[in-house]
Design an enzyme around this catalytic site. Sequence first.
Site, PDB file in Angstrom:
ATOM      1  N   LYS A  62      -3.282   5.381  11.295  1.00  0.00           N
ATOM      2  CA  LYS A  62      -2.200   4.869  10.460  1.00  0.00           C
ATOM      3  C   LYS A  62      -2.782   3.991   9.353  1.00  0.00           C
ATOM      4  O   LYS A  62      -3.606   3.116   9.622  1.00  0.00           O
ATOM      5  CB  LYS A  62      -1.257   4.023  11.320  1.00  0.00           C
ATOM      6  CG  LYS A  62      -0.095   3.472  10.518  1.00  0.00           C
ATOM      7  CD  LYS A  62       0.637   2.363  11.254  1.00  0.00           C
ATOM      8  CE  LYS A  62       1.673   1.725  10.354  1.00  0.00           C
ATOM      9  NZ  LYS A  62       2.063   0.394  10.775  1.00  0.00           N
ATOM     10  N   CYS A 112       2.019  -8.186  15.209  1.00  0.00           N
ATOM     11  CA  CYS A 112       3.309  -7.490  15.327  1.00  0.00           C
ATOM     12  C   CYS A 112       4.460  -8.495  15.278  1.00  0.00           C
ATOM     13  O   CYS A 112       5.604  -8.096  15.101  1.00  0.00           O
ATOM     14  CB  CYS A 112       3.476  -6.795  16.673  1.00  0.00           C
ATOM     15  SG  CYS A 112       2.315  -5.544  17.118  1.00  0.00           S
ATOM     16  N   CYS A 157       1.809 -10.672  20.339  1.00  0.00           N
ATOM     17  CA  CYS A 157       0.883 -10.246  19.291  1.00  0.00           C
ATOM     18  C   CYS A 157       1.309 -10.881  17.971  1.00  0.00           C
ATOM     19  O   CYS A 157       2.392 -10.575  17.463  1.00  0.00           O
ATOM     20  CB  CYS A 157       0.861  -8.730  19.131  1.00  0.00           C
ATOM     21  SG  CYS A 157      -0.104  -8.245  17.671  1.00  0.00           S
ATOM     22  N   HIS A 190       4.063   1.636   2.178  1.00  0.00           N
ATOM     23  CA  HIS A 190       5.294   0.958   1.735  1.00  0.00           C
ATOM     24  C   HIS A 190       5.956   1.745   0.615  1.00  0.00           C
ATOM     25  O   HIS A 190       7.179   1.907   0.584  1.00  0.00           O
ATOM     26  CB  HIS A 190       4.986  -0.463   1.249  1.00  0.00           C
ATOM     27  CG  HIS A 190       4.274  -1.299   2.269  1.00  0.00           C
ATOM     28  ND1 HIS A 190       2.994  -1.738   2.098  1.00  0.00           N
ATOM     29  CD2 HIS A 190       4.670  -1.735   3.492  1.00  0.00           C
ATOM     30  CE1 HIS A 190       2.631  -2.433   3.171  1.00  0.00           C
ATOM     31  NE2 HIS A 190       3.628  -2.440   4.025  1.00  0.00           N
ATOM     32  N   HIS A 209      -2.602  -3.121  16.950  1.00  0.00           N
ATOM     33  CA  HIS A 209      -3.535  -3.780  16.020  1.00  0.00           C
ATOM     34  C   HIS A 209      -4.929  -4.001  16.592  1.00  0.00           C
ATOM     35  O   HIS A 209      -5.824  -4.446  15.866  1.00  0.00           O
ATOM     36  CB  HIS A 209      -2.950  -5.130  15.569  1.00  0.00           C
ATOM     37  CG  HIS A 209      -1.712  -4.988  14.755  1.00  0.00           C
ATOM     38  ND1 HIS A 209      -0.456  -5.131  15.283  1.00  0.00           N
ATOM     39  CD2 HIS A 209      -1.547  -4.665  13.457  1.00  0.00           C
ATOM     40  CE1 HIS A 209       0.446  -4.919  14.335  1.00  0.00           C
ATOM     41  NE2 HIS A 209      -0.187  -4.632  13.227  1.00  0.00           N
ATOM     42  N   CYS A 219      -3.786  -5.844  21.669  1.00  0.00           N
ATOM     43  CA  CYS A 219      -2.566  -5.213  21.176  1.00  0.00           C
ATOM     44  C   CYS A 219      -2.859  -3.728  20.982  1.00  0.00           C
ATOM     45  O   CYS A 219      -3.844  -3.375  20.329  1.00  0.00           O
ATOM     46  CB  CYS A 219      -2.148  -5.841  19.842  1.00  0.00           C
ATOM     47  SG  CYS A 219      -0.894  -4.869  18.982  1.00  0.00           S
ATOM     48  N   HIS A 258       0.848  -1.196   0.000  1.00  0.00           N
ATOM     49  CA  HIS A 258       0.000   0.000   0.000  1.00  0.00           C
ATOM     50  C   HIS A 258       0.879   1.239   0.000  1.00  0.00           C
ATOM     51  O   HIS A 258       2.114   1.145  -0.046  1.00  0.00           O
ATOM     52  CB  HIS A 258      -1.023  -0.030   1.132  1.00  0.00           C
ATOM     53  CG  HIS A 258      -0.448  -0.026   2.522  1.00  0.00           C
ATOM     54  ND1 HIS A 258       0.172   1.073   3.056  1.00  0.00           N
ATOM     55  CD2 HIS A 258      -0.398  -0.990   3.476  1.00  0.00           C
ATOM     56  CE1 HIS A 258       0.565   0.799   4.295  1.00  0.00           C
ATOM     57  NE2 HIS A 258       0.246  -0.460   4.565  1.00  0.00           N
ATOM     58  N   LYS A 315      -2.369  -2.464   6.667  1.00  0.00           N
ATOM     59  CA  LYS A 315      -3.039  -3.618   6.089  1.00  0.00           C
ATOM     60  C   LYS A 315      -3.984  -4.238   7.112  1.00  0.00           C
ATOM     61  O   LYS A 315      -5.091  -4.629   6.786  1.00  0.00           O
ATOM     62  CB  LYS A 315      -2.000  -4.664   5.677  1.00  0.00           C
ATOM     63  CG  LYS A 315      -1.229  -4.257   4.444  1.00  0.00           C
ATOM     64  CD  LYS A 315      -0.152  -5.263   4.091  1.00  0.00           C
ATOM     65  CE  LYS A 315       1.042  -5.176   5.005  1.00  0.00           C
ATOM     66  NZ  LYS A 315       2.289  -5.652   4.383  1.00  0.00           N
TER      67      LYS A 315
HETATM   68  O1  ME8 Z   1       7.097  -4.243   9.882  1.00  0.00           O
HETATM   69  N1  ME8 Z   1       2.868   5.230   6.839  1.00  0.00           N
HETATM   70  O2  ME8 Z   1       6.753  -4.971   7.715  1.00  0.00           O
HETATM   71  P1  ME8 Z   1       5.495  -4.103   7.267  1.00  0.00           P
HETATM   72  C1  ME8 Z   1       4.192   5.242   6.609  1.00  0.00           C
HETATM   73  N2  ME8 Z   1       8.444  -6.925   8.076  1.00  0.00           N
HETATM   74  N3  ME8 Z   1       4.936   4.126   6.405  1.00  0.00           N
HETATM   75  C2  ME8 Z   1       4.303   2.953   6.456  1.00  0.00           C
HETATM   76  C3  ME8 Z   1       2.916   2.861   6.695  1.00  0.00           C
HETATM   77  C4  ME8 Z   1       2.188   4.071   6.897  1.00  0.00           C
HETATM   78  N4  ME8 Z   1       0.885   4.103   7.097  1.00  0.00           N
HETATM   79  N5  ME8 Z   1       2.581   1.560   6.674  1.00  0.00           N
HETATM   80  C5  ME8 Z   1       3.718   0.860   6.416  1.00  0.00           C
HETATM   81  C6  ME8 Z   1       7.361  -4.971   8.943  1.00  0.00           C
HETATM   82  N6  ME8 Z   1       4.760   1.693   6.276  1.00  0.00           N
HETATM   83  C7  ME8 Z   1       8.536  -5.910   9.043  1.00  0.00           C
HETATM   84  C8  ME8 Z   1       9.811  -5.097   8.889  1.00  0.00           C
HETATM   85  S1  ME8 Z   1      12.485  -4.877   8.718  1.00  0.00           S
HETATM   86  C9  ME8 Z   1      13.795  -5.794   9.199  1.00  0.00           C
HETATM   87  C10 ME8 Z   1      11.090  -5.895   8.999  1.00  0.00           C
HETATM   88  C11 ME8 Z   1       6.147   1.313   5.958  1.00  0.00           C
HETATM   89  O3  ME8 Z   1       5.020  -4.702   5.997  1.00  0.00           O
HETATM   90  C12 ME8 Z   1       7.118   1.813   7.009  1.00  0.00           C
HETATM   91  O4  ME8 Z   1       8.407   1.811   6.472  1.00  0.00           O
HETATM   92  O5  ME8 Z   1       4.527  -3.984   8.385  1.00  0.00           O
HETATM   93  C13 ME8 Z   1       7.001   0.738   8.079  1.00  0.00           C
HETATM   94  O6  ME8 Z   1       8.072   0.745   8.999  1.00  0.00           O
HETATM   95  C14 ME8 Z   1       6.986  -0.500   7.205  1.00  0.00           C
HETATM   96  O7  ME8 Z   1       6.235  -0.100   6.031  1.00  0.00           O
HETATM   97  C15 ME8 Z   1       6.347  -1.702   7.888  1.00  0.00           C
HETATM   98  O8  ME8 Z   1       6.128  -2.693   6.918  1.00  0.00           O
END
Ligand code: ME8
Length: 510
Positions: free
Chosen positions: A295, A128, A125, A20, A146, A143, A17, A298
Amino acid sequence: MSFYVTTPIYYVNAAPHLGHAYTTIAADVLARHHRQRGEEVFFLTGTDEHGEPVADAAHALGIEPLELADRNSERFRALAPRIGASNDFFIRTTDPEHMRVVQEVLTRVKDNGHVYMGTYEGWYCPKCADFKAENEVDRGELCPIHHVKLTREQEDNYFFALSSFQEPLERLYAEHADWVAPRTRYNEALSFVKSCLRDVPLTRYKLTRGVPVPWDTEHVFYVWFDALLNYYSALAYARPGEDLTDAFWPADVHLIAKDILRFHAVYWPALLMAAGLELPKKLFVHGYLLMDGEKMSKSLGNVLDPFEVIDRFGTDALRFYLLRDVSFGQDGSVSTASFEQRYESELANDYGNLASRTIAMILRYRDGALASGALDEALAADFAALPARVAELLDGVELTSALEEIWGGVRRLNRYVEEQAPWQLAKDPARARELDRVLATLAEGLRVVSVLLHPYLPDSTGRLLDVLGVHDLSFTSATFDAGAIEQVRALEPLFPKIALDDSAEQPVGA
Ligand code: ME8
């Protein structure tokens, strides 16, 4: 000089989304800027494929986790070129090469005496993939992030002795005041460190998906340790036949949002210390893109599809909007109304129109040719400090402030057109030299701002510079230089009019 920048690796439990896309675009701006500075750059992004968030989502769909991982990882991989990301590699934590490095490094952590067998009892969680202390549990055993029910876990695990890194971590924070930025996040991270660190499970016993623990195959490594190590493992195999670790480790900047601060600001440096590896130089923590005040996530379901936004507004417009409208480092709401407003007033008018007018006048009055005389010194002086200021801000990962500085240059050029009124000069043959100078100065100003804007708007600046006959995009070329442009060609509108949405309050892409 080398520069290594990373994004988080994204969970493949759902499609990408806008959140990302945001982090990946930001990392791309840094990567492109450092390439312009002649540095050897490595830009990494990818997907996080182990652990419950993925397994649970697959289960809900009635498919195998690997099938879901393959499907969604492909969507993240496909997103990168659509948002103009120039990543050098796309890592998947299911890559066997990554899994091997995880095993090697974590075995070293154990051999160095930082791992012991224990029993974890507490809250967890699955969304998370995080263990929660009692004070992190919302009322109703939920949580806080979430809003889902936490599970009560009791299992025998190998533990990572995080608590023994309390002092080294405090020293790290004391000695490197910019290791986490912005400052508010540094303070937050330091308070995690000071809040008395607890040892954490390094392995999980009940789970089957994950990197197997070499010394006890009934366990897999806890997904966060597997995931964090992607930043290090990728360098070993990203370029076939070559190991890039010495060239790029430690990373210069990890970009993350604040949701995963604790893992990166506490677990990650402690793990690297335990493995005897160098620490990354900086964590930059940006804010959340918000929709309806929450925020975009997903799990919450309030997400925007970046593919749809790009179809409507184009890649550069999306890049610009996200870094301009939401101050990088802070939370910010996104909406169609503000997107359309920025597009119209800034991209189409300030920049696009400046380019069209300037080129149209050079074609009309001078048949596309620029005279080789001197440029307007006053205007050149106004731009003299700009490149150094932009570089300084980007060194501090101040992406919005750097863009604002460059936009000041765009606005200055628009004022210059109005002040000089070339259409008046064109009426008076006695003022032909003045007109030559104004046109050459405008073309030169456009070249300079376009080189500086290139990391943000790679496609449209590329098209404009091409029409100006400019092929040098290096950062050092962003200074006023008489004669840099000799001949211009006609330009298609950089940001054509878009069909405006009637429902101005509708969120982007909705
Ligand atoms: O946490 N606003 O993956 P994830 C801004 N796999 N940035 C956002 C966002 C939002 N609303 N939503 C997501 C994970 N992001 C782990 C990470 S790293 C070793 C492992 C971005 O799919 C932002 O960079 O939940 C956030 O930190 C990341 O997507 C979380 O992606």
